[in-house]
Design a protein around this motif. Structure first.
Motif, PDB file in Angstrom:
ATOM      1  N   ALA A 120       0.839  -1.198   0.000  1.00  0.00           N
ATOM      2  CA  ALA A 120       0.000   0.000   0.000  1.00  0.00           C
ATOM      3  C   ALA A 120       0.876   1.251   0.000  1.00  0.00           C
ATOM      4  N   LEU A 121       1.918   1.252   0.826  1.00  0.00           N
ATOM      5  CA  LEU A 121       2.788   2.429   0.884  1.00  0.00           C
ATOM      6  C   LEU A 121       3.527   2.639  -0.431  1.00  0.00           C
ATOM      7  N   ILE A 122       3.991   1.527  -1.020  1.00  0.00           N
ATOM      8  CA  ILE A 122       4.698   1.637  -2.303  1.00  0.00           C
ATOM      9  C   ILE A 122       3.768   2.218  -3.361  1.00  0.00           C
ATOM     10  N   ALA A 173       8.829   6.928   3.494  1.00  0.00           N
ATOM     11  CA  ALA A 173       7.748   5.940   3.404  1.00  0.00           C
ATOM     12  C   ALA A 173       8.196   4.712   2.634  1.00  0.00           C
ATOM     13  N   VAL A 174       9.031   4.925   1.612  1.00  0.00           N
ATOM     14  CA  VAL A 174       9.459   3.784   0.792  1.00  0.00           C
ATOM     15  C   VAL A 174      10.401   2.880   1.581  1.00  0.00           C
ATOM     16  N   VAL A 193      -5.177   2.407   4.096  1.00  0.00           N
ATOM     17  CA  VAL A 193      -3.946   3.056   3.671  1.00  0.00           C
ATOM     18  C   VAL A 193      -3.859   3.043   2.158  1.00  0.00           C
ATOM     19  N   LEU A 194      -4.182   1.885   1.582  1.00  0.00           N
ATOM     20  CA  LEU A 194      -4.070   1.719   0.131  1.00  0.00           C
ATOM     21  C   LEU A 194      -4.955   2.730  -0.593  1.00  0.00           C
ATOM     22  N   VAL A 195      -6.223   2.804  -0.196  1.00  0.00           N
ATOM     23  CA  VAL A 195      -7.149   3.696  -0.883  1.00  0.00           C
ATOM     24  C   VAL A 195      -6.862   5.150  -0.527  1.00  0.00           C
TER      25      VAL A 195
END
Lengths: 397, 100
Positions: free
Chosen positions: A96-98, A121-122, B45-47
């Motif tokens: 998700a962060l990527i 974040a990465v 988090v993804l959305v």
């Protein structure tokens, strides 16, 4: 990797056919799922697909562990389930962060995008993904779920899990490490090596102390997985460490499948699971014991086995980099492996305890014995044709 | 701070709570619920991150949909196993073996 999967799976399925002659309704569909998940995982090229295949693999594996049906197996399966769910959940957060940072999850597109000066974040995401995968590979501090799950499952299941499933997440770690995160991870390469060394020593120690035969083999898996993580600080332009890792995956996959298969035969014939109970099987199950011994040779790393080649390449790579401490760990690991393998072999050649005349309950099924033997022989023979295999691995990587 | 980012932060918080729950709780049902919390956090988090500039992106939403399916399957399996364990042992906790 695909080739290895099929090579290990085919004899194991033959083995399972004979093992489950009484009929197990759950094994076949779940094993099919497992194989589908593995193949999809090796062929996927984006992070999210990999997550889905990981979950598919994990769920099928948990189902297989639970297929035994006893309370202990169900408890082991649940523990395994939570470990694998947390692992892939952490991996998913990383994905998700990527995606948030770069807007893509394709490995190919990410590789040129990730630099050393990537946003925090990465870095965090890379760490999360690698930790999640290590949890699923059962690297040392995260190995707690492996011995009960692999030791408690029926023999063909343990063989599949130990030989292939844990390798799948290792393969992913390696792929991410060398691919998208290559720029980030070089600084932290010593961390997996330390964990791997600890895994070798601790896993071997527990294997030496194990009371049950399959527990011994399962702890030996923990130890052998440690070798795979030693290659990370040694990765370099000369490919030595990478070849060593590939060879170790192949050799251990074949040998461990053989070992669990042989252990399964022993347990089926004697009806018991303790290491002390294998006394006297040398005369009754020569083929099985020979298979166990051959697999043990590979695990110890005696020439001419595949394990020898893997460890040789690994030591070579460590010497080239001047990492003496790793050489020590590798050699000590080989010695400890010898201790736990010979512990079983010694017992096997002892005469059975005189007081009780063992009920010679069941004749061993020839199919079971010979598939175990074939796997073990293959694990030794890959050492003889090692250079071809190394080249093949180079082509696949 | 855009709404998307708020969602993402809330997601991260939920995820952390979920992990803590799975690791620390004893009761199986609670752990399964905690796992679901964890999954939902990751989905948020993804959305959320994808929407932080105010433009909806269909790709992460499709991913979340897939993820939800996976999570439902996992939950079903976990519940089935938990029921089986209850039938076999009469308890909803995993006994610690004392090793490791």
């Amino acid at each position: 990797m695909l080739l290895l999967t099929q090579f290990v799976a085919l004899p194991l399925f033959l083995y399972a056919r004979a093992y489950f002659a009484a009929g197990s309704a759950y094994f076949w569909p779940l094993a099919g799922f497992l194989l589908a998940g593995l193949n999809a995982l090796f062929l996927s090229a984006d992070l999210f697909n990999l997550y889905v295949t990981l979950e598919l693999l994990g769920l099928a594996a948990v189902g297989l562990v639970a297929a035994g049906g006893g309370a202990q197996q169900v408890a082991a399966a649940l523990r395994y389930l939570f470990a694998t769910l947390v692992g892939s959940g952490i991996y998913l957060l990383g994905v998700a962060l990527i995606h948030g940072a770069y807007g893509t999850v394709s490995i190919e597109m990410l590789t040129p995008l990730v630099h050393v000066d990537a946003p925090r974040a990465v870095w965090f995401a890379a760490g999360l993904m690698l930790i999640g995968l290590m949890l699923k590979t059962a690297l040392f501090p995260f190995h707690y779920w492996l011995p009960p799950a692999h030791g408690g499952a029926p023999a063909p299941v343990s063989a599949l899990l130990s030989a292939l499933v844990v390798k799948a997440s290792f393969y992913l770690i390696l792929r991410l490490w060398l691919g998208p995160f290559a720029a980030l991870t070089t600084a932290a390469a010593w961390l997996p090596a330390i964990m791997g060394s600890a895994a070798i020593l601790w896993g071997s120690w527990r294997a030496i102390r194990a009371l049950r035969l399959k527990e011994l083999v399962a702890y030996s898996t923990v130890a052998q997985l440690g070798y795979l993580f030693l290659i990370f600080p040694l990765l370099g332009a000369d490919q030595l460490a990478l070849q060593a890792g590939g060879m170790q995956v192949v050799a251990h996959g074949l040998a461990k499948a053989a070992m669990f298969a042989a252990a399964g035969v022993v347990i089926q014939v004697t009806g018991r699971d303790a290491v002390a109970d294998v006394a006297g099987i040398a005369s009754r199950l020569p083929v099985t014991l020979f298979a166990f011994g051959l697999a043990g040779i590979t695990l110890m790393g005696l020439p001419p086995s595949g394990g020898f080649l893997a460890k040789w390449l690994l030591i070579d790579a460590a010497l080239v980099r001047g990492r003496w401490e790793l050489v020590t760990v590798i050699l000590a690991g080989g010695l400890l492996a010898a201790v736990y393998v010979f512990r079983v072999l010694r017992q096997a050649f002892l005469p059975p305890p005189s007081g009780e005349r063992r009920r010679v309950a069941r004749r061993p099924v020839a199919m079971l014995e010979w598939t175990a033997f074939a796997l073990a022989a293959a694990s030794v023979l890959v050492g003889l044709r090692g250079m071809e295999i190394v080249r093949l691995l180079g082509a696949g990587a | 701070m855009s709404t998307g980012l708020v969602f993402a932060c809330a997601g991260a918080l939920l995820f952390a709570m979920g992990v803590a729950g799975v690791v620390l709780l004893e009761h199986l049902l609670r752990r399964i619920l905690a796992f679901n919390l964890m999954g939902s956090g990751a989905f948020l988090v993804l959305v959320g991150l994808a929407q932080r500039f105010g433009i909806a992106d269909p790709v992460p939403q499709a991913m979340v949909l897939t993820g939800i399916v996976v999570a439902v399957a996992a939950t079903a399996l976990a519940l089935a196993l938990a029921r089986r364990l209850f039938a076999l042992t009469g308890g909803y906790t995993l006994s610690e073996d004392g090793d490791d």
